[in-house]
Design a protein around this motif. Structure first.
Motif, short mmCIF file in Angstrom:
data_model
loop_
_atom_site.label_atom_id
_atom_site.label_comp_id
_atom_site.label_asym_id
_atom_site.label_seq_id
_atom_site.Cartn_x
_atom_site.Cartn_y
_atom_site.Cartn_z
N ILE A 428 -17.11 -59.47 35.95
CA ILE A 428 -15.85 -60.05 35.47
C ILE A 428 -15.00 -58.97 34.79
O ILE A 428 -13.79 -58.86 35.02
N CYS A 429 -15.66 -58.15 33.91
CA CYS A 429 -14.94 -57.09 33.22
C CYS A 429 -14.37 -56.07 34.21
O CYS A 429 -13.23 -55.60 34.08
N GLY A 430 -15.16 -55.73 35.20
CA GLY A 430 -14.71 -54.79 36.21
C GLY A 430 -13.52 -55.32 37.00
O GLY A 430 -12.55 -54.60 37.28
N ALA A 431 -13.57 -56.60 37.34
CA ALA A 431 -12.46 -57.22 38.07
C ALA A 431 -11.20 -57.25 37.21
O ALA A 431 -10.09 -57.00 37.71
N PHE A 432 -11.36 -57.57 35.91
CA PHE A 432 -10.20 -57.60 35.00
C PHE A 432 -9.56 -56.21 34.86
O PHE A 432 -8.33 -56.07 34.89
N MET A 433 -10.42 -55.17 34.71
CA MET A 433 -9.89 -53.80 34.58
C MET A 433 -9.19 -53.35 35.86
O MET A 433 -8.15 -52.68 35.82
N LEU A 434 -9.74 -53.73 37.01
CA LEU A 434 -9.12 -53.38 38.28
C LEU A 434 -7.76 -54.05 38.44
O LEU A 434 -6.78 -53.41 38.88
N CYS A 435 -7.68 -55.31 38.03
CA CYS A 435 -6.41 -56.03 38.13
C CYS A 435 -5.37 -55.43 37.18
O CYS A 435 -4.18 -55.32 37.53
N SER A 436 -5.82 -55.02 35.97
CA SER A 436 -4.90 -54.41 35.01
C SER A 436 -4.39 -53.07 35.52
O SER A 436 -3.21 -52.72 35.38
N TYR A 437 -5.25 -52.31 36.15
CA TYR A 437 -4.88 -51.00 36.68
C TYR A 437 -3.87 -51.13 37.80
O TYR A 437 -2.94 -50.33 37.95
#
Length: 440
Positions: A428-437
């Motif tokens: 979930i954290c990885g997906a959130f960071m990818l979306c933010s980037y």
């Protein structure tokens, strides 16, 4: 962690056809059989092997051999209460009781070192200091050698078979033969069945008769006690599966089964499995059934089927079913109730299933050259520590090809729940960071 490749297969070879396997302790297996009463030159009797695991494969070492003269051993049962070990064996129409005694001995290549003898006083003389130093050094070296040699030596458990009482258990008109014998888990009751169609219950180890159970019309094929010892299941060539109450000797259930309306099947083997493992009080019984040979000439050559069935005794119904395109010969259940093993008649195949779901986890085609005569799981609840290995379960098989083989499955690993949660959180954290980037 990397596992070494499992090396299963041939465990030992005997010089007689083996018909029965029994675990005496968690490390000792007894094999019985023979060539019969005719002068074939093939001995009748037992062999006991001690099992071990070297990190790669199972090994077997013979520790006891006992011959029974002209009496072939066709069936047997054992009981070990931690203090005494009993063995009962079917020999023609009689059941022979044996007492097995354990004795600790030093191995043949490990003799106890003898103490050095002292010299006589007359031979004593005054020695110089350098001579005494040399002798002292020599003694130290000798002591070190003895200590190293003693470390290599180890004690072995020897099992001594001694015959005791014998009682006739079958009274068939033509040729009385005891076909099966079982001892209840608590060691208080013995059950026998033979060609006369009677199941007989005996107090054990006194071997005094309790009940003559008459419910089958033909010879008995198999018997098994429930884990509580209150029920006993029997199957025969009449196609009936009967559940008896041990204390009263009364019939509790009588079940039959056929694969179709056009084809009849008869039970071959039966084994109890107590579902207390799943926190319920329902008894499960596993059975093997085989389709009857075709009597009609038009159907000769038709495939004979075998069936592994999981019964719910309370509902009197088959819960799960596995079908084979050949007849089945042997059935075994692990003492923890987790696994079921099946042996086939024509191909000598051994299969292992998860007892709960009947999902096959091991398939060994052509494990033997001929039909399987017996199966036995390595025990985890008998006297002594279990064999340490990289296997979750292992089953021993024998056949009239004189081979004793072992078949095992490695441990199955499941990810811990907490690790699974951490993995989800990281995703979930990885997906959130990818979306933010990506500015999404």
């Amino acid at each position: 962690m990397s596992w070494r490749r499992r090396k299963d297969g041939l465990l030992a070879k005997v010089n007689f056809p083996p018909y029965t396997l029994q675990m005496l302790t968690s490390r000792h297996v007894l094999v019985g059989g023979g060539g019969g009463s005719s002068r074939t030159g093939v001995a009748n009797g037992f062999e006991i092997f001690e099992l071990s695991h070297d990190g790669t494969q199972f090994n077997a070492e013979e520790v006891t051999r006992y011959e029974t003269g002209p009496n072939v051993v066709m069936n047997s049962a054992t009981h070990n209460d931690g203090k005494r070990m009993w063995l009962v064996a079917g020999q023609e129409s009689h059941c022979q009781l044996y007492n097995i005694q354990a004795k600790v001995v030093v191995t043949e290549n490990g003799e106890i070192p003898k103490k050095s003898s002292f010299s006589n006083k007359e031979e004593l003389r005054q020695r110089r200091k350098n001579e005494m130093k040399e002798e002292t050094n020599t003694k130290k070296e000798s002591i070190e050698d003895i200590n190293e040699e003693s470390k290599a030596k180890h004690k072995k458990l020897q099992l001594i078979i001694k015959p005791s009482d014998s009682v006739q258990t079958d009274f068939g008109d033509v040729q009385p033969v005891q076909r099966v014998v079982r001892i209840s888990p608590n060691g208080n009751v013995m059950a026998t069945g033979g060609t006369d169609g009677y199941v007989r219950l005996w107090q054990f180890p006194q071997i005094t008769k309790m009940h003559d159970l008459k419910g089958h019309d033909t010879e008995i094929d198999d018997i098994d006690f429930s884990s509580t010892g209150k029920e006993v299941a029997t199957v025969a060539k009449d196609g009936k599966l009967i559940i008896w109450e041990v204390t009263s000797g009364l019939k509790s259930k009588e079940l039959t089964w056929s694969s179709s309306k056009d084809e009849k099947s008869i039970f071959k083997r039966c084994r109890f499995r107590n579902k207390l493992v799943q926190n319920t009080n329902t008894l499960q019984v596993f059975t093997l059934s085989n389709s009857l040979p075709a009597r009609d000439k038009r159907h000769k050559g038709k495939t004979h089927y075998g069936f592994l069935q999981q019964w719910d005794i309370k509902l009197e119904s088959v819960e799960k079913l596995v079908t084979y395109k050949e007849n089945l010969s042997e059935l075994a259940i692990s003492d923890d109730g987790k696994f079921v093993a099946v042996g086939t008649m024509s191909s000598g195949t051994v299969d292992m299933f998860i007892a709960f779901s009947l999902q096959r986890v091991l398939h060994v085609p052509g494990a033997h050259n001929m039909f399987i005569t017996n199966l036995e799981f390595l025990s985890t609840k008998l006297d002594g520590p279990a064999i340490t290995s990289n296997s979750e379960a292992a089953v021993i098989s024998c056949s009239i090809d004189n081979k004793i083989c072992i078949h095992s499955i490695p441990y199955r690993y499941v990810l811990p729940f907490w690790l699974f949660l951490i993995f989800i959180v990281l995703c979930i954290c990885g997906a959130f960071m990818l979306c933010s980037y990506m500015g999404i």
